[in-house]
Design an enzyme around this catalytic site. Structure first.
Site: not given
Length: 1391
Positions: A963-964, A993-994, A997, A1021, A1125, A1135
């Site tokens: 999971h990324a 997206h990552e 972060h 997010e 999750h 999210y």
């Protein structure tokens, strides 16, 4: 007095004649009024001079009397002019201007008694200010203070503030005592002063608001320039210069922190600066800090004070040098009376004087003076030039009528001396006059220039917010916006808002009047002139430099000796106020508006340098008006210097162990991870106990940042559990995540024992199962994978989950929450803003109601496409969608079905996966492309350790959690991403997206550990996703070569395809993002018992998503656990929030990038403005309420779905039109288990099924606004067995109608019968049912009342029941209740 004045006027003017002309008016102006006012003004100024240079009661009485005589004369003359010449047709612009000026006589409009009272008030306040003294020794009464320690403001206290070696406690003492001895003593007098000033304003034809009077010199009817224009202009100018001020503020704050250590708010990177540390009593000039803030301290200081003293400068020599500067420009020298009568040093004979420097015009065209207690400092050298600039202005316009002997506007007068000081203060000029040694053209020229700009900024830029704030505050006092009982509280609100300055002494209650500690407040001097002057002086400087033939940067210009520059200045000064100020501006600069660009040009190199120096400093400040108490200082010192380094080390060890386990799942790594997590939890527990023990009174102080830190450090979460229970919870968590991460499915369906499955047949979720779900179109195989994954993951962890819930709730209780649901929602709660848990849930519901119609439209369209793709699946055209057919294991995003649902399949597909493969993309290259996107925005690049240690591909040799995720190791150096990256467009977006972060981590790494989080969970997010909205546009994909070069950029079909593909990711996700935590909230709160975990999961999925389980499910299953999750203990509401706010961010960033056109076409790539806007917000971490951070980016403070709706608006229309053409209805039936459709629709329904065809008009109102449909009449009718709710759509000719289907009129009447019962229940009334009740029913809000009535077709009269609510708001609430009833009631009767 009035009788004497009247006789005096008659003696001068005689009796009025019946036929006055313009010439007679001119004669009266020049030969009567001007002569008389000159004599009165000369006498008044002389008396005022005598008082301010020798403050005695006798001199005060003489001054007040002289002032009263002048006022009375002005009042009498004004009345005479208006009564005598009001009918005269004046075509001479100068006489017109004169008439307007004399018609407004200011304070002189008061009655004689009121005027005398006002004069005494001002004199008394000025005397308090001018005679105030402070003892340098703390805690020593003035009566016992040693003479050598008894300090006046000038020069004694000022020297202490100028001295960088004055101890901080002494500065704090002097700061506080000055306010005790000055402002505090005049508070009551100021309140009466305001009343009288407002009375005078009213008598002058203004509203009772002296602020309008003070702004009148800037209003120019000839140019159509109004009061509102001026206020808007100064706000605009401040907004333009504010970024420069914020950079200066951040840099100086960091230097003060280095100098003063862990005191006050300095160790808070978000804190305002304590007002006593900036080298000036009012923090209006920061030049006193130059000794320790200079950019290049190894170079000679640009404060030449010591050199002046070494050269034995005297006050007279400073004035001589200033006069030479003026005369070298060919301007007028100071007259003999100036040198003979000015007071340029503080008298040595002990008399009290007003030391505040000022220039004086005695209105006799002969006598001009300066009053200044000159000290031998560079700052006073500049002040000498400033005051002599005023005198030069007097000399230039002395030939004008007295009425016009003034600056073009108030700011012009202040700017003239300052514009010359801009030349005088240059390194070249200081060298020229022998005050600066060294070669200013050396290799260090740029460094010297930056030092010069910086010292100038400490004087000019530091002043700007104070120059604006002082009158913005007084304007609001005069306007009544600030009430007398809040004078001091509001003063500090304005100070911190504009200056970012806090009061060092707490509390500053309403017994104080700290505004009165500034000369201009008791002296009744408007201050906006200084703000204006600090802007326009740079316009003047640029124009004069051009006249002087200067070439090179503006900051190097010295006009010394230029006769051309002197002539240009003189031509403007000679006008006085005879012309609109815009005309004087044109004469000097060629322009007619105030413009901050020359100022910004002057400081541009410094601005860039400060941005560089502030890379790790927070820009901006919290709006906390009072600096922390000493308790708070100690707490801050503990957090920053003690706790934070240790917390970084402990957290790093825990994160590193977790990383090692997740990138290499072994029992050994698991044990180490749990041990480190336990050590981290113990550390948190110990620190929380210590903080509560040693800083128990921290909650009693008003410091926002300390309270926020305290709350975060003492809310322990899971770490608050006893050690054995914490260990148990860790064990449960790692067991569940290990089940998830190691789960496998066998491709061969006949093999039921996974241990018997050949290695090559084993399928992990990533990438194998995910790939099959995305690409395989065999519904039976998809169903197999769907069920097998749940059997291998969620089903196996059910036995752990109930105990996990109990422990999570126990930890929440220890933190003071009712249950873990409240704990999970706490990042969104902001007590300081009265934003509580209930309000957050209400906001979530509001936003979902805005978005639900959009989701249902997409759901309806996709359902028909799936029916066509999978005819054997027998999907109900009015039912939910089988969960296994949407291309995703959880049906949370539907992008994988784009290829057979795309709106225009003949267009180039927007899934660029194949193009990436064809072009040789690798996972590493995907991250390189993403990194470039961030750096092109001016954001932080990924550090080298990121590239060295991240896991960007799935290893072949070990088990990992695929999971990324992005990782902050809390050592301010190590940031990583863990992702089993596949070369697909989906993963390309995930990379951004990552990396978003990680960018967030990089931006807030300077904050203390408790603040290293997103403003709320959704912010984190949203950051990467908002950039993905640009990255995924056709224009951007074309730009980076993933779409063909010939791809059109304005193709409606391509745009709709793009919006549709985006909707499959964004809109399809929304209900899942909401449902995940609404389900868990109800588990934690006990609404869902363990016996119903799986049943309720499917109830919630049906309710929110409209998806059903493709096979029977039971309580032996635990399908929530099939989603990462759930076992990983990760809240999911973040999210949903992020999918809403990312569109708010996107819209704001697009505006910053100057995007024009539809929102869905915006690509912010390369926009430094957008990057800065985003970066400034990210730097705040969670140190500020999320509403404040939201406002930084968007200008708004609430979650708002309108930008998302705007983005997809063309698509929504298009899909709705397709659905209408297919006669498809939005919504779905209520069976959580998919029921095969037999091809016929039921002709009868239970009333319970009405819940599935709800009337929900699209909500387009802003948060807090009333949706338009709630204030329009709603007509409910029975026609042919149907109950219809027509809802007008402005964009369509016909009304859209939501229909409850029924097969006969009886069915319709049953509904109306229930409506009648509801009305009776709501009102308590009873009445006989009339037959006509079954005719059309009308519901409307009228004048605050809700009327529900039946209309008899045989009459024109409407009869019905009325809810007399008495207010429109309650009417609308009742209306909403009615709608909820009609759309949500259930009944078991079968019709």
């Amino acid at each position: 007095m009035a009788t004497f004045a009247a006789l005096f006027v008659l003696a001068l003017v005689g009796s009025a004649t019946a036929a006055e002309t313009q010439e007679s008016f001119r004669n009266w102006v020049y030969n009567v009024y001007d002569i008389g006012i000159s004599a009165h003004m000369a006498a008044e100024v002389e008396a005022t001079w005598n008082y301010e240079t020798n403050i005695t009661d006798h001199n005060q009485q003489i001054m007040v009397a002289a002032s009263s005589r002048t006022a009375n004369y002005s009042q009498s003359m004004s009345q005479y002019m208006k009564s005598t010449f009001h009918d005269v047709n004046l075509d001479d612009p100068l006489l017109q201007r004169f008439y307007r000026k004399l018609a407004m006589i200011g304070d002189a409009a008061l009655s004689a008694e009121q005027y005398d009272e006002l004069a005494r008030l001002k004199a008394n306040m000025s005397q308090i200010y001018s005679t105030a003294k402070v003892c340098r020794s703390p805690h020593t009464p003035l009566a016992r203070c040693k003479p050598e320690e008894l300090l006046d403001l000038e020069p004694g206290i000022t020297r202490e503030f100028d001295n960088p070696d004055t101890p901080e406690p002494i500065l704090a003492h002097l700061w506080n005592e000055w306010r005790e001895q000055s402002g505090k003593k005049m508070r009551d007098q100021f309140i009466r002063y305001v009343e009288l000033k407002n009375e005078a304003a009213w008598l002058n034809g203004f509203d009772s608001n002296n602020g309008l009077v003070w702004r009148a010199p800037y209003v120019e009817p000839q140019f159509g320039y109004t009061d509102a224009d001026f206020v808007n202009d100064v706000k605009r100018l401040y907004d333009e210069v504010k970024p420069l001020y914020q950079q200066l503020h951040a840099y100086v704050r960091s230097k003060l922190a280095q100098k003063h250590g862990p005191i006050r708010s300095l160790n808070d990177p978000l804190g305002p600066i304590p007002a006593h540390l900036l080298g000036n009593m009012w923090a209006q000039s920061w030049l006193g800090t130059l000794g320790f803030t200079q950019l290049y301290p190894e170079l000679p200081k640009l404060d030449v004070t010591q050199e002046m003293k070494r050269q034995n400068y005297t006050a007279i020599r400073m004035f001589d040098i200033s006069e030479k500067f003026f005369t070298d420009l060919n301007l007028i020298p100071m007259p003999p009376s100036f040198w003979h009568d000015s007071m340029i040093e503080k008298p040595a004979d002990g008399r009290d004087v007003t030391c505040h420097a000022s220039a004086w015009d005695f209105y006799n065209a002969i006598d001009f003076r300066i009053k200044q207690c000159t000290d031998i400092t560079m700052q006073d050298l500049f002040t000498v030039h400033h005051e002599m600039g005023h005198v030069e202005y007097f000399l230039q316009y002395k030939h004008q009528l007295v009425t016009f002997r003034d600056g073009a506007n108030d700011g012009f007068h202040e700017a003239i001396g300052d514009v010359l000081a801009l030349s005088v203060s240059t390194p070249d000029h200081l060298k020229k006059i022998g005050l600066l040694a060294g070669d200013t053209t050396s290799a260090n020229r740029m460094e010297n220039d930056l030092n010069f700009q910086f010292s100038t900024a400490l004087e000019k830029i530091a002043f700007l917010p104070f120059g604006l704030m002082l009158d913005m505050y007084r304007y609001d006092v005069f306007a009544g916006i600030i009430r007398p009982e809040e004078l001091n509280a509001k003063w500090w609100e304005y100070v911190v808002k504009y200056q970012g300055i806090c009061a060092p002494s707490q509390p500053r209650g309403e017994e104080y009047f700290d505004a009165g500690a500034k000369f201009h407040v008791p002296a009744d001097v408007p201050y906006m002139r200084y703000f204006v002057s600090f802007i326009i002086q740079f316009q003047f400087h640029k124009a004069l430099c051009a006249k002087a033939g200067h070439t090179g940067p503006l900051y190097t210009c010295d006009i010394d000796g230029s006769k051309e520059a002197g002539k240009a200045m003189a031509d403007a000064l000679k006008l006085g106020s005879t012309q609109p100020w815009q005309e004087a501006m044109r004469v000097l600069t060629g322009n007619t508006t105030m413009d901050a660009r020359p100022l910004l040009e002057f400081f541009e190199p410094l601005y860039k340098k400060l941005q560089e120096l502030n890379r790790n400093n927070h820009i901006g400040w919290t709006n906390q008006p009072f600096c922390e108490s000493r308790v708070s200082d100690s707490f801050k010192a503990y957090v920053y210097t003690d706790y934070n380094p240790r917390a970084q080390n402990v957290t790093f060890a825990s994160v590193e162990a977790s990383w090692n386990y997740n990138t290499n799942i072994t029992e050994y790594n698991r044990e180490i991870m749990n041990a480190k997590a336990a050590a981290s939890a113990k550390f948190d527990q110990d620190e929380a106990r210590r903080i509560k023990r040693e800083f128990s009174n921290i909650t009693q102080i008003g410091d926002f940042t300390s309270k926020r830190l305290y709350d975060k450090l003492t809310k322990l979460g899971d770490a608050g559990l006893p050690s054995e229970k914490f260990t148990e919870l860790q064990y449960l968590g790692t067991n569940m995540t290990e089940i998830y991460s190691t789960a496998m499915v066998c491709r061969n369906q006949s093999i039921t024992n996974i241990a018997a499955c050949p290695r090559e047949q084993l399928m992990a979720l990533e990438p194998h199962i995910t790939h099959e779900l995305s690409t395989n179109r065999d519904p039976d195989f998809l169903l197999y994978l769907w069920k097998a994954w749940r059997d291998a993951s969620g089903k196996k962890m059910r036995r752990f989950y109930e105990r996990y819930v109990a422990l999570k709730n126990e930890a929440a209780l220890l933190d003071g929450y009712a249950n873990n649901a409240e704990a999970w929602r706490s990042p969104y709660v902001e007590p300081t803003l009265n934003y509580n848990d209930t309000k957050f849930l209400e906001d979530i519901d509001r936003v979902w109601r805005q978005l639900e119609p959009l989701y249902k439209t997409l759901h309806t369209f996709v359902r028909r496409k799936l029916m066509q793709q999978y005819p054997t699946a027998k999907i109900n055209p009015r039912g939910p969608i089988p969960a296994h057919l949407l291309g995703n294991m959880w049906a949370q995003t539907w992008g994988a079905i784009q290829n057979f649902t795309q709106l225009y399949p003949n267009k180039e597909p927007l899934d660029v996966t194949q193009a990436m493969v064809d072009q040789g993309y690798t996972p590493r290259y995907m991250f390189n492309v993403s990194d470039k996107f961030f750096t092109d925005l001016g954001l932080e690049p990924m550090p080298q350790r990121f590239w060295d240690y991240s896991m960007l591909e799935k290893p072949e040799d070990r088990l990992v959690t695929c999971h990324a995720s992005a990782w902050d190791f809390y050592n301010q150096q190590d940031f990583r991403i863990k992702q089993c990256t596949a070369v697909t467009m989906d993963d390309f977006i995930t990379v951004h997206h990552e990396m978003g972060h990680v960018e967030y981590y990089l931006q807030y790494k300077h904050l203390p550990v408790p603040f290293r989080r997103g403003a709320n969970d959704g912010f984190h997010e949203a950051v990467g996703d908002v950039l993905s909205l640009s990255v995924s546009t056709p224009a951007h994909l074309k730009k980076i070569g993933l779409l063909p070069p010939n791809t059109p950029t304005n193709d409606n079909q391509l745009d709709l395809n793009f919006m549709y593909s985006t909707a499959l990711e964004k809109i399809a996700f929304l209900p899942f993002g909401l449902m995940m935590d609404m389900y868990r909230y109800d588990i934690f709160s006990g609404k869902i018992p363990p016996a119903e975990y799986n049943m309720k999961w499917w109830d919630y999925r049906l309710k929110y998503q409209g998806v059903c389980a493709p096979v029977n499910r039971s309580e032996d299953d635990f399908d929530p656990g099939a989603k990462y999750h759930i076992p990983a203990d990760v809240p999911y509401m973040r999210y949903f929030v992020s999918f809403v706010i990312q569109f708010q961010f996107h819209k704001a960033l697009c505006a910053a990038a100057n995007h024009t056109g539809p929102l869905y076409q915006c690509d912010i790539d390369g926009s430094k403005n957008a990057g800065k806007l985003l970066g400034d917000a990210l730097k705040m971490g969670s140190s500020m309420p999320w509403q404040d951070v939201m406002e930084t980016i968007t200008g708004g403070r609430e979650m708002d779905a309108r930008p998302l709706i705007e983005f997809f608006e063309p698509l929504t229309r298009h899909l709705q039109a397709i659905n209408d053409a297919n006669h498809d209805q939005d919504g779905w039936s209520e069976d959580p288990i998919c029921v095969p459709f037999d091809g016929t629709l039921p002709t009868k329904q239970t009333t319970a099924s009405l819940h599935t065809t709800t009337f929900r008009p699209p909500v387009t109102a802003a948060p807090g606004e009333i949706p338009s449909y709630l204030v329009n009449p709603l007509n409910i009718t029975c026609r042919l067995g149907r109950v219809a709710f027509p809802e007008p759509d402005l964009d369509l000719v016909d009304a859209m109608t939501t229909v409850f289907d029924g097969d006969n009129t009886l069915y319709c009447r049953v509904i109306l019968h229930d409506l009648h019962s509801w009305i009776v229940a709501k009102t308590g009334e009873t009445r006989q049912k009339r037959a006509s009740f079954y005719e059309p029913i009308k519901v409307e809000c009228t004048r605050g009342n809700l009327t529900v009535s039946s209309v008899d077709p045989g009459t024109t009269e409407s009869t019905g029941l009325v809810f007399r609510t008495g207010a429109s708001k309650r009417c609308i609430e009742t209306y909403r209740e009615f709608l909820d009833y009609m759309t949500g009631f259930k009944d078991d009767r079968v019709v």
